[in-house]
Design an enzyme around this catalytic site. Sequence first.
Site, PDB file in Angstrom:
ATOM      1  N   HIS A  89      45.239  39.913  42.262  1.00  0.00           N
ATOM      2  CA  HIS A  89      45.679  39.257  42.850  1.00  0.00           C
ATOM      3  C   HIS A  89      46.550  39.216  43.832  1.00  0.00           C
ATOM      4  O   HIS A  89      47.023  40.317  44.609  1.00  0.00           O
ATOM      5  CB  HIS A  89      46.890  39.248  41.615  1.00  0.00           C
ATOM      6  CG  HIS A  89      47.797  38.156  41.855  1.00  0.00           C
ATOM      7  ND1 HIS A  89      47.827  36.756  41.371  1.00  0.00           N
ATOM      8  CD2 HIS A  89      49.432  38.399  42.551  1.00  0.00           C
ATOM      9  CE1 HIS A  89      48.833  36.015  41.594  1.00  0.00           C
ATOM     10  NE2 HIS A  89      49.658  36.416  42.352  1.00  0.00           N
ATOM     11  N   ASP A 104      48.200  37.856  34.799  1.00  0.00           N
ATOM     12  CA  ASP A 104      48.946  38.802  35.554  1.00  0.00           C
ATOM     13  C   ASP A 104      49.800  39.618  35.123  1.00  0.00           C
ATOM     14  O   ASP A 104      50.450  39.917  35.637  1.00  0.00           O
ATOM     15  CB  ASP A 104      49.493  38.062  36.857  1.00  0.00           C
ATOM     16  CG  ASP A 104      49.028  37.014  38.451  1.00  0.00           C
ATOM     17  OD1 ASP A 104      47.089  37.011  38.121  1.00  0.00           O
ATOM     18  OD2 ASP A 104      48.672  35.583  37.796  1.00  0.00           O
ATOM     19  N   GLY A 115      34.372  33.302  46.917  1.00  0.00           N
ATOM     20  CA  GLY A 115      33.030  34.376  46.291  1.00  0.00           C
ATOM     21  C   GLY A 115      33.415  35.707  47.711  1.00  0.00           C
ATOM     22  O   GLY A 115      32.463  36.684  47.680  1.00  0.00           O
ATOM     23  N   SER A 116      34.656  35.911  48.868  1.00  0.00           N
ATOM     24  CA  SER A 116      34.867  36.544  49.117  1.00  0.00           C
ATOM     25  C   SER A 116      34.661  38.060  48.285  1.00  0.00           C
ATOM     26  O   SER A 116      34.180  39.192  49.198  1.00  0.00           O
ATOM     27  CB  SER A 116      35.651  36.570  50.122  1.00  0.00           C
ATOM     28  OG  SER A 116      37.061  36.519  49.760  1.00  0.00           O
ATOM     29  N   ASN A 117      35.205  38.249  47.508  1.00  0.00           N
ATOM     30  CA  ASN A 117      35.746  39.615  47.019  1.00  0.00           C
ATOM     31  C   ASN A 117      34.401  40.165  46.208  1.00  0.00           C
ATOM     32  O   ASN A 117      33.809  41.024  46.456  1.00  0.00           O
ATOM     33  CB  ASN A 117      36.529  39.356  45.849  1.00  0.00           C
ATOM     34  CG  ASN A 117      38.418  39.233  46.573  1.00  0.00           C
ATOM     35  OD1 ASN A 117      38.357  40.756  47.144  1.00  0.00           O
ATOM     36  ND2 ASN A 117      39.181  38.746  46.631  1.00  0.00           N
ATOM     37  N   ASN A 159      41.670  42.525  37.454  1.00  0.00           N
ATOM     38  CA  ASN A 159      42.435  41.715  38.461  1.00  0.00           C
ATOM     39  C   ASN A 159      42.465  41.728  39.940  1.00  0.00           C
ATOM     40  O   ASN A 159      42.789  42.696  39.461  1.00  0.00           O
ATOM     41  CB  ASN A 159      42.636  40.387  37.501  1.00  0.00           C
ATOM     42  CG  ASN A 159      42.952  38.999  38.183  1.00  0.00           C
ATOM     43  OD1 ASN A 159      41.858  38.634  39.003  1.00  0.00           O
ATOM     44  ND2 ASN A 159      44.104  38.945  38.439  1.00  0.00           N
ATOM     45  N   LEU A 170      40.307  31.271  36.971  1.00  0.00           N
ATOM     46  CA  LEU A 170      41.998  30.983  37.328  1.00  0.00           C
ATOM     47  C   LEU A 170      42.107  31.062  35.343  1.00  0.00           C
ATOM     48  O   LEU A 170      43.742  31.065  35.363  1.00  0.00           O
ATOM     49  CB  LEU A 170      41.624  29.666  37.677  1.00  0.00           C
ATOM     50  CG  LEU A 170      41.273  29.850  39.286  1.00  0.00           C
ATOM     51  CD1 LEU A 170      41.797  27.987  40.105  1.00  0.00           C
ATOM     52  CD2 LEU A 170      42.355  30.418  39.751  1.00  0.00           C
ATOM     53  N   GLU A 204      42.525  42.770  50.422  1.00  0.00           N
ATOM     54  CA  GLU A 204      41.204  42.365  48.657  1.00  0.00           C
ATOM     55  C   GLU A 204      40.578  43.481  48.413  1.00  0.00           C
ATOM     56  O   GLU A 204      40.535  43.808  47.459  1.00  0.00           O
ATOM     57  CB  GLU A 204      41.983  41.456  48.809  1.00  0.00           C
ATOM     58  CG  GLU A 204      43.091  40.474  48.414  1.00  0.00           C
ATOM     59  CD  GLU A 204      42.848  38.608  47.793  1.00  0.00           C
ATOM     60  OE1 GLU A 204      41.870  38.728  47.327  1.00  0.00           O
ATOM     61  OE2 GLU A 204      43.471  37.703  48.361  1.00  0.00           O
TER      62      GLU A 204
HETATM   63  C1  GRF Z   1      41.228  35.988  46.023  1.00  0.00           C
HETATM   64  O1  GRF Z   1      42.066  35.583  46.677  1.00  0.00           O
HETATM   65  C2  GRF Z   1      42.131  36.863  44.931  1.00  0.00           C
HETATM   66  O2  GRF Z   1      43.145  37.035  45.347  1.00  0.00           O
HETATM   67  C3  GRF Z   1      42.646  35.494  44.103  1.00  0.00           C
HETATM   68  O3  GRF Z   1      41.476  35.196  44.078  1.00  0.00           O
HETATM   69  C4  GRF Z   1      40.462  34.386  45.591  1.00  0.00           C
HETATM   70  C5  GRF Z   1      39.197  34.616  45.254  1.00  0.00           C
HETATM   71  O4  GRF Z   1      38.885  34.847  47.184  1.00  0.00           O
HETATM   72  N1  GRF Z   1      42.319  35.957  42.296  1.00  0.00           N
HETATM   73  P1  GRF Z   1      37.120  35.087  47.082  1.00  0.00           P
HETATM   74  O5  GRF Z   1      36.639  33.408  46.022  1.00  0.00           O
HETATM   75  O6  GRF Z   1      37.387  36.284  46.557  1.00  0.00           O
HETATM   76  O7  GRF Z   1      36.899  34.665  48.562  1.00  0.00           O
END
Ligand code: GRF
Length: 221
Positions: free
Chosen positions: A122, A163, A24-26, A120, A103, A192
């Site tokens: 990637h 993708d 969940g970092s993004n 998205n 996913l 990212e």
């Molecule tokens: C990230 O590396 C993103 O590029 C990919 O899935 C991962 C999710 O990471 N689609 P997080 O859960 O957001 O840390």
Amino acid sequence: MTPPETGAAAPLSLAVFVGPRGRGSNLLALHAAALEGRLSARIVAVVGSTETAPALERARGEGLPVAVVNPKAYDAEGDGYGDALLKVLREAGADSIALAGYLRRLPSPVVAAYRHRIVNIHPALLPSFGGKGMYGEHVHRAVLEYGAKVSGCTVHFVDEAYDTGPVILQKVVPVEEGDTPETLATRILPHEHAAYIEALQLLAEGRLAVKGRVVRVKAST
Ligand code: GRF
């Protein structure tokens, strides 16, 4: 969905889709940027497939509204899963979707309802090292095994396949001698977060023009 006019910066009502194991970092980077005024958006729903997903736990910790829609509860050939997602999105008032660790292939009724409003991130430079099964460590391992000298991340619109949607922006990160999938992933991650905020802000400002598979960034007004 009707995108806002150029420069309008109408705040996005954003649904963030997370995966069953993602950190969940993004999600948290987008949420922090929204709270700090660096991203014109409000996260109106965080959608996951299982109650125990770590990213959903973190979302709950932030007080964000969470919804669980388990695709396994629906017939794989039918529209039930897509319909359930659309119901959640409509009830939350979402006008845009950000996939962050999700996913699966999004059901086509969702893609159709939110065409060019779904993005998205990637963790590599598409169209290389993408497609089904290319997520997380698999991506970075493939980059290293191929011997690529650069990697990075790609923010793209989502279409019906994995993708393959039009690229919004990319950030390049050099591969270093001795990199492991973990070290490369760690160096790419902050890029990212920055790229995702930048791309979504462009979407919020109505500055993304899509023609075929080419995305043009319009000048700010
Ligand atoms: C990230 O590396 C993103 O590029 C990919 O899935 C991962 C999710 O990471 N689609 P997080 O859960 O957001 O840390």
